[in-house]
Scaffold this motif. Structure first.
Motif, PDB file in Angstrom:
ATOM      1  N   PHE A  67       7.418  -8.777   4.907  1.00  0.00           N
ATOM      2  CA  PHE A  67       6.150  -9.505   4.939  1.00  0.00           C
ATOM      3  C   PHE A  67       6.004 -10.378   3.698  1.00  0.00           C
ATOM      4  N   GLU A  68       6.448  -9.897   2.548  1.00  0.00           N
ATOM      5  CA  GLU A  68       6.389 -10.692   1.321  1.00  0.00           C
ATOM      6  C   GLU A  68       7.265 -11.936   1.447  1.00  0.00           C
ATOM      7  N   LYS A  69       8.454 -11.780   2.019  1.00  0.00           N
ATOM      8  CA  LYS A  69       9.337 -12.932   2.214  1.00  0.00           C
ATOM      9  C   LYS A  69       8.713 -13.909   3.208  1.00  0.00           C
ATOM     10  N   PHE A  70       8.098 -13.384   4.249  1.00  0.00           N
ATOM     11  CA  PHE A  70       7.423 -14.188   5.252  1.00  0.00           C
ATOM     12  C   PHE A  70       6.300 -15.017   4.613  1.00  0.00           C
ATOM     13  N   VAL A  71       5.488 -14.380   3.777  1.00  0.00           N
ATOM     14  CA  VAL A  71       4.393 -15.076   3.085  1.00  0.00           C
ATOM     15  C   VAL A  71       4.947 -16.130   2.129  1.00  0.00           C
ATOM     16  N   ASP A 117       1.788 -28.003  -8.347  1.00  0.00           N
ATOM     17  CA  ASP A 117       0.973 -28.949  -9.124  1.00  0.00           C
ATOM     18  C   ASP A 117       0.593 -28.394 -10.497  1.00  0.00           C
ATOM     19  N   GLY A 118       1.547 -27.725 -11.128  1.00  0.00           N
ATOM     20  CA  GLY A 118       1.325 -27.236 -12.476  1.00  0.00           C
ATOM     21  C   GLY A 118       0.502 -25.972 -12.569  1.00  0.00           C
ATOM     22  N   LYS A 119       0.112 -25.393 -11.445  1.00  0.00           N
ATOM     23  CA  LYS A 119      -0.677 -24.166 -11.461  1.00  0.00           C
ATOM     24  C   LYS A 119       0.130 -23.012 -10.869  1.00  0.00           C
ATOM     25  N   ARG A 120      -0.056 -21.829 -11.449  1.00  0.00           N
ATOM     26  CA  ARG A 120       0.693 -20.649 -11.039  1.00  0.00           C
ATOM     27  C   ARG A 120      -0.266 -19.635 -10.406  1.00  0.00           C
ATOM     28  N   TYR A 121       0.167 -19.078  -9.264  1.00  0.00           N
ATOM     29  CA  TYR A 121      -0.689 -18.173  -8.511  1.00  0.00           C
ATOM     30  C   TYR A 121      -0.028 -16.798  -8.384  1.00  0.00           C
ATOM     31  N   MET A 122      -0.847 -15.773  -8.592  1.00  0.00           N
ATOM     32  CA  MET A 122      -0.415 -14.386  -8.409  1.00  0.00           C
ATOM     33  C   MET A 122      -0.835 -13.973  -6.996  1.00  0.00           C
ATOM     34  N   ILE A 123       0.145 -13.660  -6.162  1.00  0.00           N
ATOM     35  CA  ILE A 123      -0.158 -13.388  -4.755  1.00  0.00           C
ATOM     36  C   ILE A 123       0.252 -11.968  -4.388  1.00  0.00           C
ATOM     37  N   GLU A 124      -0.724 -11.213  -3.908  1.00  0.00           N
ATOM     38  CA  GLU A 124      -0.492  -9.837  -3.482  1.00  0.00           C
ATOM     39  C   GLU A 124      -0.553  -9.761  -1.958  1.00  0.00           C
ATOM     40  N   CYS A 125       0.443  -9.133  -1.351  1.00  0.00           N
ATOM     41  CA  CYS A 125       0.560  -9.060   0.103  1.00  0.00           C
ATOM     42  C   CYS A 125       0.173  -7.659   0.584  1.00  0.00           C
ATOM     43  N   LYS A 126      -0.783  -7.603   1.484  1.00  0.00           N
ATOM     44  CA  LYS A 126      -1.236  -6.327   2.029  1.00  0.00           C
ATOM     45  C   LYS A 126      -0.864  -6.261   3.514  1.00  0.00           C
ATOM     46  N   TYR A 127       0.238  -5.598   3.769  1.00  0.00           N
ATOM     47  CA  TYR A 127       0.763  -5.484   5.131  1.00  0.00           C
ATOM     48  C   TYR A 127       0.184  -4.251   5.812  1.00  0.00           C
TER      49      TYR A 127
END
Length: 282
Positions: free
Chosen positions: A94-98, A131-141
């Protein structure tokens, strides 16, 4: 369908009893790409098999079975939600999918990144940059349709985000490491979860949230279907491919070697590739 069908009581996954909606079923079939002729054929064959109290899950299974005999590629699209449910049991597929859904939208992505926070070390499911911004993404499967992500999840992710948001070169100075945290789930969020996330500027992505920006809309827009949607592969073959860290149909596109490696027999490979071609828009 007969008018009496509109009076049929069905049982949702939550146990709630509701009136059966022919319109919703028709819409879901059309969104999967079913023609008017195929849609009406499914409804016609489905009606005699309905009964009072039938579960919506059972209705889906019957409709899918009928649709699969009429159009495999349409059935694959219709089964998208279930296909994503089958990406488990580990969270990696799911993380790879996201990550792939983000990549096609111009994000650079990394999966499973370890980051030192002010207090503890964290593993971030997906780090995305654009665009120069970094995002922390948490995946809840979730592997069950009725499992929603409640307010505890965004509250927990927000606390982790605050721990890793900044990098402190010295006690007086800091640099922004992450500009925003996201939570991505394959089901839905509770109202409280949405309210809290909005309050703290946490971005949520669910099955159909936000409007026209949920997982379903992104998959349909970019034809990024998980291989678990395929009707021409067995459950064992799908699991073998997932164990090989292959997640998307497009990874199998024109790739007979991967299918061979997963144990798909020669006589079925072309059948699988044809279904993938239709799904990927080739």
């Amino acid at each position: 369908m007969a008018e009496t069908i509109e009076q049929l009581i069905v049982t949702k996954a939550s146990g709630e009893k509701v009136l059966f909606s022919v319109g919703k079923l028709e819409l879901s079939l059309r969104k999967a790409g079913a023609s008017e002729e195929i849609t009406q054929a499914v409804l016609c064959k489905l009606e005699p098999r309905l009964y009072e109290g039938i579960s919506t899950r059972k209705i889906y299974k019957i409709a899918f079975s009928i649709l699969n005999k009429l159009s495999r590629s349409t059935a694959a699209k219709y089964s998208l939600k279930q296909g994503i449910m089958e990406l488990g049991p580990s969270g990696f597929p799911f993380e790879k999918f996201v990550a792939e859904l983000l990549r096609v939208q111009g994000f650079a992505t990394d999966i499973g990144v370890f980051v030192d926070g002010q207090c503890v070390r964290h593993e971030i499911d997906v780090v995305a940059v654009k665009d120069g911004k970094r995002y922390m993404i948490e995946c809840k499967y979730h592997n069950l349709h009725h499992n929603k992500s409640d307010v505890k999840i965004p509250m927990y992710i927000q606390s982790r985000f605050k721990d890793v948001e900044k990098v402190w070169p010295s006690e007086q100075e800091y640099e922004i490491r992450f500009h925003q945290a996201w939570v991505v789930t394959n089901t839905r969020f509770t109202d409280d979860a949405i309210r809290y996330a909005s309050c703290v500027n946490l971005h949520l992505v669910g099955w159909d949230y936000p409007y026209k920006g949920g997982i379903k809309d992104m998959v349909d827009s970019f034809a990024l279907y998980p291989l678990t949607c395929l009707t021409t592969l067995t459950r064992a073959e799908k699991q073998t491919l997932l164990d090989m860290k292959v997640v998307l149909c497009k990874e199998l596109h024109h790739n007979e070697a991967l299918l061979h490696k997963a144990g798909v027999r020669d006589k079925r490979i072309q059948e699988v590739l044809q279904e993938i071609a239709k799904l990927c828009g080739d």
